[in-house]
Motif scaffolding. Structure first.
Motif, mmCIF file in Angstrom:
data_model
loop_
_atom_site.group_PDB
_atom_site.id
_atom_site.type_symbol
_atom_site.label_atom_id
_atom_site.label_comp_id
_atom_site.label_asym_id
_atom_site.label_seq_id
_atom_site.Cartn_x
_atom_site.Cartn_y
_atom_site.Cartn_z
ATOM 1 N N ASP A 90 29.183 43.856 50.930
ATOM 2 C CA ASP A 90 29.657 43.101 52.090
ATOM 3 C C ASP A 90 28.972 43.599 53.361
ATOM 4 O O ASP A 90 28.850 44.813 53.585
ATOM 5 C CB ASP A 90 31.169 43.261 52.266
ATOM 6 C CG ASP A 90 31.976 42.443 51.264
ATOM 7 O OD1 ASP A 90 31.401 41.534 50.645
ATOM 8 O OD2 ASP A 90 33.192 42.719 51.121
ATOM 9 N N ASP A 113 28.862 36.869 58.257
ATOM 10 C CA ASP A 113 27.947 36.020 57.506
ATOM 11 C C ASP A 113 26.558 36.139 58.119
ATOM 12 O O ASP A 113 26.361 35.806 59.296
ATOM 13 C CB ASP A 113 28.445 34.575 57.561
ATOM 14 C CG ASP A 113 27.547 33.612 56.800
ATOM 15 O OD1 ASP A 113 26.592 34.072 56.149
ATOM 16 O OD2 ASP A 113 27.805 32.386 56.865
ATOM 17 N N SER A 115 23.836 34.606 56.890
ATOM 18 C CA SER A 115 22.965 33.527 56.415
ATOM 19 C C SER A 115 22.319 32.763 57.566
ATOM 20 O O SER A 115 21.206 32.242 57.416
ATOM 21 C CB SER A 115 23.753 32.558 55.522
ATOM 22 O OG SER A 115 24.804 31.926 56.245
#
Length: 331
Positions: A90, A113, A115
């Motif tokens: 994570d 996140d 991404s």
């Protein structure tokens, strides 16, 4: 890893911070208990507030303890977990300090996140500096389209976000920064309407020329003579979001000669500590993340390499040598 490095506060600074105020140590990697995670920090955030925490003077938070890991925001990866909400791999952001690794019980640790938003941005435009900008603008300054907003330390991690958010509101935005290179970045790349180079020595005159209709709101990061020069330009019922006073962090005189304009312009001046307003963070971080991911919010980073470089980078930050967000890449 059986050991890792950390930096502790070895002495309280008197005046300007020195490298000898810190100490680099090698310590054993800790054993995990139930409910804990081990994080390998990839980036460390360096921020002006740390100078205040190094002092024993009365402030909004307890002083940094001597011989303990220096406080600081971090982003990294979970490398071991005995916590039900975190898994190995994570990506997380937290306040794990000036250290290559740290153990957390999950308090103030959140998954992010990567991404669409780079990991390092969670310490800048989509982190605490971005939230300071977002909160000061939205909860204190309340700028309207067509109003004039002045932002000090405009090329920094906080000021650069404030100005861009104000431009998205339709405001005229004037930045103040140190040196022609930083001012060119603020005006040409960030899209401010003007930028004043305080190092040129003509702050009052340049500010008057850049704000022909006066100033409706100020986001103040610096204090001192620059803030003093802005006060006579304020319009009636102007608002000031007081985020920082970096000009006085090493003990410089912070007296205000133009204090009377707080009354004659009927100004609202409010200091704030963004970590005391966590209820706004989900909304603010969501908006900032979407803007960064969509290319509508730009940022710049200065990155020092290795934990041992942190003291020098921090001293440079206090002297205005950084450009944008100051980070340390660990590992």
């Amino acid at each position: 890893m059986t050991s890792y490095q950390r930096i502790v506060l070895a002495a309280r600074p008197r005046g300007e911070v020195k490298a000898s105020d810190f100490r680099l140590e090698t310590v054993a990697a800790p054993e995990l208990a139930d409910g804990q995670v081990l994080v390998r920090n990839d980036y460390l955030s360096l921020d002006p507030y740390m100078r205040g925490r190094m002092s024993e003077a009365k402030s909004y938070a307890a002083p940094q303890a001597l011989n303990e890991t220096m406080i600081g925001g971090t982003v990294g990866q979970v490398v071991a977990s005995r916590h039900p909400k975190f898994a190995v791999g994570d990506a997380v952001v937290g306040v794990l300090g000036w250290a290559e690794m740290a153990v957390s019980d999950g308090t103030m640790l959140r998954k992010v996140d990567t991404s669409r938003v780079p990991l390092s941005a969670y310490l800048g435009a989509v982190g605490m500096p971005g939230m300071a900008a977002w909160y000061g603008l939205n909860q204190i300054m309340h700028p309207k389209a067509g109003e004039t907003v002045v932002v000090t330390a405009a090329s920094g991690a906080v000021g650069s976000v404030v100005g861009q958010l104000a431009k998205l509101r339709g405001c005229r935005v004037v930045g103040v920064a140190g040196g022609p290179q930083k001012c060119a970045y603020v005006a040409d790349e960030l899209g401010f309407d003007a930028c004043i180079d305080y190092q040129a020595g003509n702050v009052a005159a340049d500010l008057a020329a850049a704000t022909p209709h006066g100033i409706d709101a100020i986001f103040e990061n610096v204090g001192g003579p620059i803030f003093d020069a802005a006060l006579p330009r304020t319009n009636a019922f102007g608002r000031v979001a007081l985020c920082g006073l970096i000009a006085g962090y090493n003990g410089a005189d912070m007296s205000i000669k133009n204090f009377r304009f707080l009354l004659t312009s009927r100004l609202t001046l409010r200091g704030f500590i963004v970590t005391e307003h966590m209820e706004y963070w989900p909304q603010g971080l969501s908006e900032l993340g979407l803007l960064v991911a969509g290319g509508k919010l730009r940022y710049r980073e200065t990155i020092a390499s290795g934990l041992a470089a942190a003291p020098g980078a921090f001293i440079g930050l206090l002297q205005g040598k950084n450009f944008g967000k100051q980070l340390v890449k660990l590992g």
